[in-house]
Write a protein that holds these residues in place. Sequence first.
Motif, short mmCIF file in Angstrom:
data_model
loop_
_atom_site.label_atom_id
_atom_site.label_comp_id
_atom_site.label_asym_id
_atom_site.label_seq_id
_atom_site.Cartn_x
_atom_site.Cartn_y
_atom_site.Cartn_z
N ALA A 131 24.55 16.30 24.74
CA ALA A 131 23.94 15.18 26.06
C ALA A 131 25.23 14.40 27.23
O ALA A 131 24.59 15.11 27.86
CB ALA A 131 23.16 14.34 25.77
N PRO A 132 25.88 13.74 27.00
CA PRO A 132 26.55 13.38 27.47
C PRO A 132 27.36 15.18 28.89
O PRO A 132 27.39 14.31 29.77
CB PRO A 132 28.75 13.47 27.05
N ALA A 133 27.12 16.32 28.60
CA ALA A 133 28.26 17.63 29.25
C ALA A 133 26.41 17.80 29.69
O ALA A 133 27.05 18.28 31.10
CB ALA A 133 28.43 18.70 28.24
N LEU A 139 24.72 13.69 37.21
CA LEU A 139 25.80 12.36 37.07
C LEU A 139 27.49 13.42 38.64
O LEU A 139 27.52 12.57 39.34
CB LEU A 139 26.79 11.95 36.19
N SER A 140 26.70 14.57 38.29
CA SER A 140 28.07 14.94 39.68
C SER A 140 27.39 14.44 41.03
O SER A 140 28.54 14.54 42.28
CB SER A 140 28.35 16.33 39.61
N ARG A 141 26.16 14.24 40.82
CA ARG A 141 26.05 13.79 42.96
C ARG A 141 26.21 12.24 43.10
O ARG A 141 26.64 12.02 44.46
CB ARG A 141 24.23 13.84 42.52
N LEU A 142 26.84 11.73 42.12
CA LEU A 142 27.26 10.48 42.50
C LEU A 142 28.48 9.95 43.19
O LEU A 142 29.57 10.88 42.84
CB LEU A 142 26.53 9.18 41.29
N ASP A 143 28.86 8.98 43.92
CA ASP A 143 29.49 8.51 44.50
C ASP A 143 30.20 9.72 45.71
O ASP A 143 31.18 9.97 45.60
CB ASP A 143 31.31 8.66 43.34
N LYS A 144 28.94 10.47 45.57
CA LYS A 144 28.99 11.98 47.19
C LYS A 144 28.84 11.73 48.33
O LYS A 144 27.71 11.16 47.94
CB LYS A 144 29.40 13.55 45.94
N THR A 145 29.67 12.32 48.95
CA THR A 145 28.91 12.19 50.52
C THR A 145 27.84 13.18 50.81
O THR A 145 29.34 14.02 50.85
CB THR A 145 30.01 11.28 50.86
N ASN A 225 13.81 23.99 27.77
CA ASN A 225 15.82 23.58 27.82
C ASN A 225 15.38 23.25 29.15
O ASN A 225 15.08 23.10 30.53
CB ASN A 225 16.33 25.13 28.28
N TYR A 226 16.87 22.03 28.68
CA TYR A 226 17.82 21.05 30.36
C TYR A 226 18.54 21.54 30.88
O TYR A 226 18.86 23.18 31.88
CB TYR A 226 18.12 19.60 29.64
N MET A 228 23.29 23.87 29.94
CA MET A 228 23.44 24.40 28.22
C MET A 228 22.10 25.40 27.76
O MET A 228 22.56 25.57 26.25
CB MET A 228 23.89 23.64 28.28
N ASP A 229 21.40 25.58 28.14
CA ASP A 229 20.45 26.46 27.40
C ASP A 229 19.65 25.54 26.06
O ASP A 229 19.10 26.20 24.83
CB ASP A 229 20.48 27.84 27.43
N GLU A 230 19.75 24.14 26.05
CA GLU A 230 19.28 23.44 25.33
C GLU A 230 18.30 22.47 25.85
O GLU A 230 18.40 21.55 26.69
CB GLU A 230 20.87 22.68 24.83
N PRO A 231 17.33 22.02 24.80
CA PRO A 231 16.64 20.84 25.32
C PRO A 231 17.90 19.53 25.22
O PRO A 231 18.31 19.80 24.33
CB PRO A 231 15.59 21.52 24.20
N LEU A 232 17.48 18.36 25.86
CA LEU A 232 17.76 17.21 25.85
C LEU A 232 17.59 16.08 24.85
O LEU A 232 18.99 15.82 24.03
CB LEU A 232 18.08 16.58 27.03
N LEU A 233 16.59 16.47 23.84
CA LEU A 233 16.47 16.06 23.18
C LEU A 233 15.45 16.63 22.27
O LEU A 233 14.54 17.29 22.24
CB LEU A 233 15.37 14.83 23.47
N PRO A 234 16.63 17.78 21.77
CA PRO A 234 15.42 18.50 20.53
C PRO A 234 14.48 17.85 20.06
O PRO A 234 14.83 16.70 19.19
CB PRO A 234 16.55 19.10 19.70
#
Length: 278
Positions: A131-133, A139-145, A225-226, A228-234
Amino acid sequence: MTDYTISTNNIELHYVEYHPKGNPTLVLMHGLTANAHAFDGLVNHGLTRHFRLISPDLRGRGLSSKPAFRYGLEDHAQDILGLLDHLGIEKALLGGHSYGALLSVYMAAHYPERVERLVILDAAAEMNPNAPAMLGPTLSRLDKTFPSYASFLEEMKAAPQNTFWDKDMESYYKADAHIREDGTANPYPNLSNIIEVATGVAQQPWVQTFEQVMQPAVLINALDNYTMDEPLLPDFKAKETVELMHHCRYVGVDGNHQTMLYGANADRVVRAIEAFLL
């Protein structure tokens, strides 16, 4: 839809209300980096046919206050208890998506007298170990202008979790973007605050917390799938969580962790909520 802001637990909490004359009232809380408009797709697919819906911006997100510290589950819970008091709701139909769902479970376990039933959207005692990855693109959009709101929106349309684009996503992303006087845009949530939220989640003993919940609940699981070709909650992890609880039913729906809230998938989620609460 009407916007309100109240003072609760030493912050200003913004929330939106849909169908004010609806009965009963359902309070839904958004995910980790989301905002009060996360449920616009559900609203536009009929959720407020039968419910008055209250959706807050959790602290640090949207138009609510963004204090430097205090982003634990208990801090969030006290904010929402203040909101329930303001609304005159003694015992709530409470739920949410992702982090918001975990927060509702935390409140049901620790403040059982304030929670009548639970709607859990794609959250469980244990998520995908990756899940973190998997949440990296979000998360990558945060602190981005971004040079403009238009460029921000184009990047969101291309994000890997958005496997399709729906018109109801635009109001959600519009509420996510702070547009500066010079036309540049950045998301409202601050990465360091969100990391503190996530740390609180990681430290919570979720198996024991879910086991404490006595209220009737429904867990609605996104099967697709979310990233990485996997669901976040299997689905097997969602069903394991259902077994931990005393009165919980499982419903699987099409869509991934994000797209379950939009398009035809939203229609199925709304039907599942109605079947449980009405």
